[in-house]
Scaffold this active site. Structure first.
Site, PDB file in Angstrom:
ATOM      1  N   LYS A 102     -28.609   6.709   6.377  1.00 34.27           N
ATOM      2  CA  LYS A 102     -27.067   6.288   6.931  1.00 34.27           C
ATOM      3  C   LYS A 102     -28.169   4.207   6.848  1.00 34.27           C
ATOM      4  CE  LYS A 102     -27.302   5.573  11.519  1.00 34.27           C
ATOM      5  NZ  LYS A 102     -28.142   4.489  11.518  1.00 34.27           N
ATOM      6  N   ASN A 103     -29.479   4.808   7.229  1.00 29.25           N
ATOM      7  CA  ASN A 103     -30.574   2.799   7.149  1.00 29.25           C
ATOM      8  C   ASN A 103     -30.583   2.614   5.698  1.00 29.25           C
ATOM      9  OD1 ASN A 103     -29.542   3.995   9.960  1.00 29.25           O
ATOM     10  ND2 ASN A 103     -31.689   4.547  10.719  1.00 29.25           N
ATOM     11  N   ARG A 155     -22.683  -1.983  16.369  1.00 31.44           N
ATOM     12  CA  ARG A 155     -23.058  -2.680  16.520  1.00 31.44           C
ATOM     13  C   ARG A 155     -24.153  -3.556  14.993  1.00 31.44           C
ATOM     14  NH1 ARG A 155     -28.061  -3.116  16.740  1.00 31.44           N
ATOM     15  NH2 ARG A 155     -27.746  -4.974  17.894  1.00 31.44           N
ATOM     16  N   CYS A 159     -26.214  -1.400  23.502  1.00 27.33           N
ATOM     17  CA  CYS A 159     -25.409   0.292  22.973  1.00 27.33           C
ATOM     18  C   CYS A 159     -26.372   1.177  24.080  1.00 27.33           C
ATOM     19  CB  CYS A 159     -25.890  -0.099  21.489  1.00 27.33           C
ATOM     20  SG  CYS A 159     -27.322   0.912  20.839  1.00 27.33           S
ATOM     21  N   ARG A 175     -30.056  -4.606  23.082  1.00 29.43           N
ATOM     22  CA  ARG A 175     -30.422  -5.174  21.148  1.00 29.43           C
ATOM     23  C   ARG A 175     -30.256  -6.683  21.158  1.00 29.43           C
ATOM     24  NH1 ARG A 175     -29.288   0.260  18.363  1.00 29.43           N
ATOM     25  NH2 ARG A 175     -30.371  -0.650  16.549  1.00 29.43           N
ATOM     26  N   PRO A 176     -31.577  -7.471  20.927  1.00 30.70           N
ATOM     27  CA  PRO A 176     -31.304  -8.249  21.014  1.00 30.70           C
ATOM     28  C   PRO A 176     -30.920  -9.035  19.749  1.00 30.70           C
ATOM     29  CG  PRO A 176     -33.882  -7.565  21.718  1.00 30.70           C
ATOM     30  CD  PRO A 176     -32.247  -6.917  21.990  1.00 30.70           C
ATOM     31  N   ILE A 177     -30.761 -10.154  18.993  1.00 32.07           N
ATOM     32  CA  ILE A 177     -30.508 -10.386  17.651  1.00 32.07           C
ATOM     33  C   ILE A 177     -31.536 -12.007  17.949  1.00 32.07           C
ATOM     34  CG2 ILE A 177     -28.795  -8.770  16.524  1.00 32.07           C
ATOM     35  CD1 ILE A 177     -26.857 -11.704  17.066  1.00 32.07           C
ATOM     36  N   ASP A 178     -32.169 -12.051  18.395  1.00 30.10           N
ATOM     37  CA  ASP A 178     -32.489 -13.086  17.992  1.00 30.10           C
ATOM     38  C   ASP A 178     -33.695 -13.366  16.887  1.00 30.10           C
ATOM     39  OD1 ASP A 178     -34.177 -11.324  19.643  1.00 30.10           O
ATOM     40  OD2 ASP A 178     -35.638 -12.703  20.191  1.00 30.10           O
ATOM     41  N   LEU A 179     -34.633 -12.478  16.419  1.00 33.82           N
ATOM     42  CA  LEU A 179     -35.528 -12.583  15.176  1.00 33.82           C
ATOM     43  C   LEU A 179     -34.074 -13.027  13.935  1.00 33.82           C
ATOM     44  CD1 LEU A 179     -37.820  -9.746  15.958  1.00 33.82           C
ATOM     45  CD2 LEU A 179     -38.309 -12.021  16.492  1.00 33.82           C
ATOM     46  N   ASP A 239     -35.830   7.114  15.690  1.00 31.52           N
ATOM     47  CA  ASP A 239     -35.006   7.853  15.221  1.00 31.52           C
ATOM     48  C   ASP A 239     -34.881   9.695  14.866  1.00 31.52           C
ATOM     49  OD1 ASP A 239     -33.685   5.183  13.383  1.00 31.52           O
ATOM     50  OD2 ASP A 239     -33.570   6.102  15.397  1.00 31.52           O
ATOM     51  N   ILE A 268     -40.226   1.722  20.795  1.00 32.42           N
ATOM     52  CA  ILE A 268     -39.192   0.877  19.967  1.00 32.42           C
ATOM     53  C   ILE A 268     -37.999   0.880  20.848  1.00 32.42           C
ATOM     54  CG2 ILE A 268     -37.897   0.318  17.883  1.00 32.42           C
ATOM     55  CD1 ILE A 268     -40.992   0.667  17.456  1.00 32.42           C
ATOM     56  N   ARG A 322     -21.303   9.792  12.940  1.00 29.83           N
ATOM     57  CA  ARG A 322     -22.212   8.222  12.309  1.00 29.83           C
ATOM     58  C   ARG A 322     -23.086   8.650  11.594  1.00 29.83           C
ATOM     59  NH1 ARG A 322     -24.462   4.655  16.341  1.00 29.83           N
ATOM     60  NH2 ARG A 322     -25.266   3.812  15.083  1.00 29.83           N
TER      61      ARG A 322
HETATM   62  C1  EPZ Z   1     -32.869   0.130  12.515  1.00 26.79           C
HETATM   63  O1  EPZ Z   1     -32.063  -0.641  13.950  1.00 26.79           O
HETATM   64  C2  EPZ Z   1     -31.766   1.289  12.122  1.00 26.79           C
HETATM   65  N1  EPZ Z   1     -30.618   0.970  12.617  1.00 26.79           N
HETATM   66  C3  EPZ Z   1     -31.996   2.532  13.883  1.00 26.79           C
HETATM   67  O2  EPZ Z   1     -31.554   3.273  13.905  1.00 26.79           O
HETATM   68  C4  EPZ Z   1     -33.980   2.258  14.401  1.00 26.79           C
HETATM   69  O3  EPZ Z   1     -33.850   3.414  14.966  1.00 26.79           O
HETATM   70  C5  EPZ Z   1     -34.798   1.047  14.129  1.00 26.79           C
HETATM   71  O4  EPZ Z   1     -34.485   0.464  13.403  1.00 26.79           O
HETATM   72  C6  EPZ Z   1     -35.985   1.424  14.484  1.00 26.79           C
HETATM   73  O5  EPZ Z   1     -36.836   1.199  12.866  1.00 26.79           O
HETATM   74  C7  EPZ Z   1     -29.807   0.684  10.879  1.00 26.79           C
HETATM   75  O6  EPZ Z   1     -30.951   0.862  10.640  1.00 26.79           O
HETATM   76  C8  EPZ Z   1     -28.862   0.699  10.955  1.00 26.79           C
HETATM   77  P1  EPZ Z   1     -34.999  -3.463  14.843  1.00 26.79           P
HETATM   78  P2  EPZ Z   1     -32.752  -2.313  13.987  1.00 26.79           P
HETATM   79  O7  EPZ Z   1     -34.137  -3.985  15.395  1.00 26.79           O
HETATM   80  O8  EPZ Z   1     -32.742  -3.403  12.801  1.00 26.79           O
HETATM   81  C9  EPZ Z   1     -35.932  -5.176  18.541  1.00 26.79           C
HETATM   82  C10 EPZ Z   1     -30.251   5.489  14.193  1.00 26.79           C
HETATM   83  O9  EPZ Z   1     -30.529   5.853  15.093  1.00 26.79           O
HETATM   84  N2  EPZ Z   1     -35.289  -6.192  18.187  1.00 26.79           N
HETATM   85  O10 EPZ Z   1     -36.107  -2.695  14.048  1.00 26.79           O
HETATM   86  O11 EPZ Z   1     -31.346  -2.801  16.108  1.00 26.79           O
HETATM   87  C11 EPZ Z   1     -35.091  -4.832  19.267  1.00 26.79           C
HETATM   88  O12 EPZ Z   1     -34.747  -4.920  21.232  1.00 26.79           O
HETATM   89  C12 EPZ Z   1     -30.780   3.736  14.217  1.00 26.79           C
HETATM   90  O13 EPZ Z   1     -29.854   5.689  12.963  1.00 26.79           O
HETATM   91  C13 EPZ Z   1     -35.874  -7.832  18.884  1.00 26.79           C
HETATM   92  O14 EPZ Z   1     -36.033  -7.707  19.994  1.00 26.79           O
HETATM   93  O15 EPZ Z   1     -33.665  -1.856  14.809  1.00 26.79           O
HETATM   94  C14 EPZ Z   1     -35.996  -2.908  19.541  1.00 26.79           C
HETATM   95  O16 EPZ Z   1     -36.283  -2.781  20.729  1.00 26.79           O
HETATM   96  C15 EPZ Z   1     -30.698   3.471  15.824  1.00 26.79           C
HETATM   97  N3  EPZ Z   1     -34.981  -8.818  18.437  1.00 26.79           N
HETATM   98  C16 EPZ Z   1     -36.180  -3.253  18.416  1.00 26.79           C
HETATM   99  O17 EPZ Z   1     -36.796  -4.780  18.272  1.00 26.79           O
HETATM  100  C17 EPZ Z   1     -34.201  -8.544  17.239  1.00 26.79           C
HETATM  101  O18 EPZ Z   1     -33.593  -9.542  16.908  1.00 26.79           O
HETATM  102  C18 EPZ Z   1     -36.580  -2.511  16.902  1.00 26.79           C
HETATM  103  O19 EPZ Z   1     -35.174  -3.126  16.390  1.00 26.79           O
HETATM  104  C19 EPZ Z   1     -34.234  -7.388  16.540  1.00 26.79           C
HETATM  105  C20 EPZ Z   1     -34.758  -6.609  17.396  1.00 26.79           C
END
Ligand code: EPZ
Length: 430
Positions: free
Chosen positions: A35-36, A105, A129, A134-138, A319, A341, A411
Site C-alpha cells: 500500500k505504502n 489523508r 487521523c 499528522r502535521p505536514i510542515d516538513l 505499522d 513515531i 484500506r
Molecule cells: C507513512 O506515513 C506511512 N503511510 C505510514 O503508514 C507509516 O506509519 C509512516 O510513514 C511511518 O513509517 C504511507 O506511506 C501512506 P511520516 P507518513 O511523515 O508519511 C511526523 C499505515 O498504517 N511528521 O514518516 O505520514 C508525524 O507527525 C500508515 O500504513 C511531522 O512532524 O509518516 C509522525 O509523528 C500509518 N511533520 C512522524 O513524523 C511532517 O511534515 C512520521 O510521519 C510529516 C511528519
C-alpha cells in the site's frame, strides 16, 4: 460514483468480519503489493505524460481513492485485477477535492506530483487521523525550498511555483516518509540538482525512486539518508511492479505465531523487514529465509519480549506494532512496547481488552501481559493497523469475534478473509 462502487463502499461500511478463533493457522500465502509503495507511485504517474502501467497493485480502498483523485485531475485509469494503467496525457485540474482528502489523508502525497506537473496545487489541510496529529510542515518546507510559494487560506493549502530554485538543499529534521516522497516528486521535473538530507530510508522510498528513474528521472541515494535528484525537463510513461507489502506480511506472520501455527510467505524480500523478523526470533519462532520468501514456525511456547521500540527504517516499523502486540498476548510473560513515531497509536487497545487482553498504556508505552485467556467478543476497528491487531487477537481467542468498521482494514489489506481462510482460519465477512 457509479452504483457498483457505491455498493462496494456501502458494503465495506456495513459489513463485518466474524472469526471463530482457536484454529492453528498453517499454509502458504503470496504477499500482495505494498500500500505504502503503490500510493506514491500512482501519484508519480502524473509526472509522466502518456500511459504508465503499474503491476502488483493491491486491491484496497486506498488505491480506489487514489484512482478517484487521478481521474479528477484528468487522467484516464483502467484496472485489470492487480494491474492499473494510468493515462496522464491531459491534466485538467490541480486540486484534490475535500471529500477525497478526508477519505484518505495520505492523499497529501499527490501534492508534490500535482505541483511538479502543473506548477501549482491546492489541497485541503489533511488534518489529523486516528494516530494523532499528522502535521505536514516538513512537506511544505520542502516545497517552499523547491521554489513554491505556500499559503493557507480557509482550510486550504495553495502551492504556486514562483521562482526556479538554485540547487536547493532540503534538510528534514525528521526522516518523514511522506515529506521525502513529496520532495522527490516535486523535484523530479525541476532542472538542476536537489539534495535531501535526513531522507526516509524505507523500501517504499527506493521503489518510488526506481519507478521515477524508469520514467527517465535521475535520482540516486534512495534508501540512504541523502538523496540527490537531478531534475529533468520531461518524464516518460513507464511500466513497474510494486514491491511486496512488508507490513501485511508481518501481520500474517503474527497471526500464524499467535495461533501456534506455521506459514510460508512467497514473493517477499526478507531484507525489507529484518527488524520484524528479529522480533519473531526473540519470541522463539523458527525462521527460514530465502531470497524471495520466508517460512516461520511457532515455538511450543512463545517467549515474551522485554522491550520493543518503534523507530524509523531500518528500525522496527510502527505499522507492524499493533499485530505484534496482539500476538504477544499469547506469550509467556510481560512485554513492553514503546511507540516512538506517532503520538496516539494505542486507540485499538481498548478493543483488545474486550477480548480479555491485559494491556496497560502509559502515553507512548504499552505493557502487554502474556498468557492471556482471550475469548470472542464484539469489537470495532479504530484504524487500519489496529483493525489488523483485532483480527490477530480474534484468531487466537476461543469463540466467535465480530469485528465492525472493517472499512479501516480494507484500506490496506487485500481480501484479508481469503488470505486467512486459505491457511485454516474460520473467518467470514458478511
Ligand atoms: C507513512 O506515513 C506511512 N503511510 C505510514 O503508514 C507509516 O506509519 C509512516 O510513514 C511511518 O513509517 C504511507 O506511506 C501512506 P511520516 P507518513 O511523515 O508519511 C511526523 C499505515 O498504517 N511528521 O514518516 O505520514 C508525524 O507527525 C500508515 O500504513 C511531522 O512532524 O509518516 C509522525 O509523528 C500509518 N511533520 C512522524 O513524523 C511532517 O511534515 C512520521 O510521519 C510529516 C511528519
Amino acid at each position: 460514483m457509479n452504483y457498483k462502487k457505491f455498493a462496494s463502499m456501502r458494503g465495506a461500511l456495513m459489513s463485518k468480519i466474524y472469526i471463530n478463533g482457536g484454529k492453528t493457522l498453517k499454509g502458504e500465502i503470496t504477499a500482495h503489493g505494498a500500500k505504502n509503495s503503490v500510493l506514491p507511485i500512482l501519484a508519480a504517474t502524473l509526472l509522466c505524460g502518456g500511459i504508465s502501467v503499474i503491476h502488483n497493485c493491491p486491491r484496497i480502498s486506498d488505491v480506489d481513492v487514489s484512482l478517484k483523485i487521478l481521474n479528477h485531475l484528468g487522467c484516464r485509469c483502467t484496472q485489470e485485477n492487480n494491474t492499473i494503467c494510468i493515462d496522464a496525457s491531459n491534466i485538467i485540474n490541480n486540486d484534490i477535492p475535500d471529500n477525497l482528502m478526508r477519505e484518505m489523508r495520505s492523499s497529501v502525497v499527490f501534492l508534490g506530483a500535482i505541483a511538479g506537473r502543473t506548477g501549482s496545487a491546492k489541497i485541503s489541510s489533511p488534518g489529523g487521523c486516528e494516530l494523532g496529529p499528522r502535521p505536514i510542515d516538513l512537506h511544505l518546507m520542502a516545497l517552499n525550498k523547491l521554489g513554491f510559494n505556500i499559503f493557507e487560506d480557509h482550510g486550504y493549502i495553495y502551492c504556486d511555483k514562483t521562482k526556479r530554485p538554485n540547487n536547493p538543499v532540503i534538510n528534514l529534521n525528521f526522516p518523514s516518509v511522506g515529506a521525502t516522497e513529496n520532495c522527490m516528486l516535486a523535484a523530479a521535473l525541476i532542472p538542476g540538482k536537489t539534495i535531501i538530507h535526513n531522507a526516509a530510508r524505507e523500501p517504499e522510498i527506493v521503489d518510488l525512486a526506481n519507478f521515477l528513474n524508469s520514467a527517465g528521472a535521475s535520482i540516486c541515494g534512495a534508501g540512504l539518508d541523502t538523496i540527490i535528484i537531478y531534475g529533468k525537463e520531461k518524464l516518460y510513461p513507464s511500466e513497474h511492479t510494486v514491491i511486496p507489502d512488508r507490513i501485511a506480511v508481518s501481520t500474517y506472520m503474527a497471526a500464524a505465531v499467535a495461533t501456534g501455527g506455521e506459514l510460508t510467505v512467497n514473493s517477499v524480500n526478507p531484507n525489507d523487514l529484518l527488524a520484524v523478523l528479529n522480533v519473531f526470533e526473540q519470541a522463539g519462532a523458527n525462521l527460514t529465509l530465502y531470497s524471495d520468501r520466508i517460512s516461520i514456525k511457532s515455538p511450543k511456547k512463545m517467549k515474551f519480549i522485554p522491550t520493543i521500540k518503534t523507530q524509523v527504517y531500518p528500525g522496527f516499523p510502527t505499522d507492524a506494532g499493533p499485530p505484534i502486540i496482539a500476538m504477544l498476548l499469547k506469550s509467556s510473560g510481560t512485554s513492553v512496547f514503546i511507540e516512538n513515531i506517532f503520538q496516539n497509536r494505542f486507540k485499538y487497545v481498548d478493543e483488545l481488552k474486550r477480548l480479555g487482553a491485559n494491556i496497560k498504556t502509559y502515553g507512548n508505552l504499552a505493557v502487554i501481559e502474556g498468557n492471556s485467556k482471550l475469548t470472542g467478543a464484539a469489537v470495532e476497528c479504530t484504524d487500519l493497523r489496529g483493525g489488523a491487531a483485532l483480527v490477530v487477537a480474534a484468531l487466537a481467542s476461543e469463540g466467535e469475534t465480530e469485528i465492525g468498521k472493517i472499512n479501516h482494514i480494507l484500506r490496506g489489506y487485500e481480501n484479508i478473509e481469503d488470505y486467512l481462510l486459505s491457511i485454516g482460519a474460520n473467518i467470514v465477512r458478511k
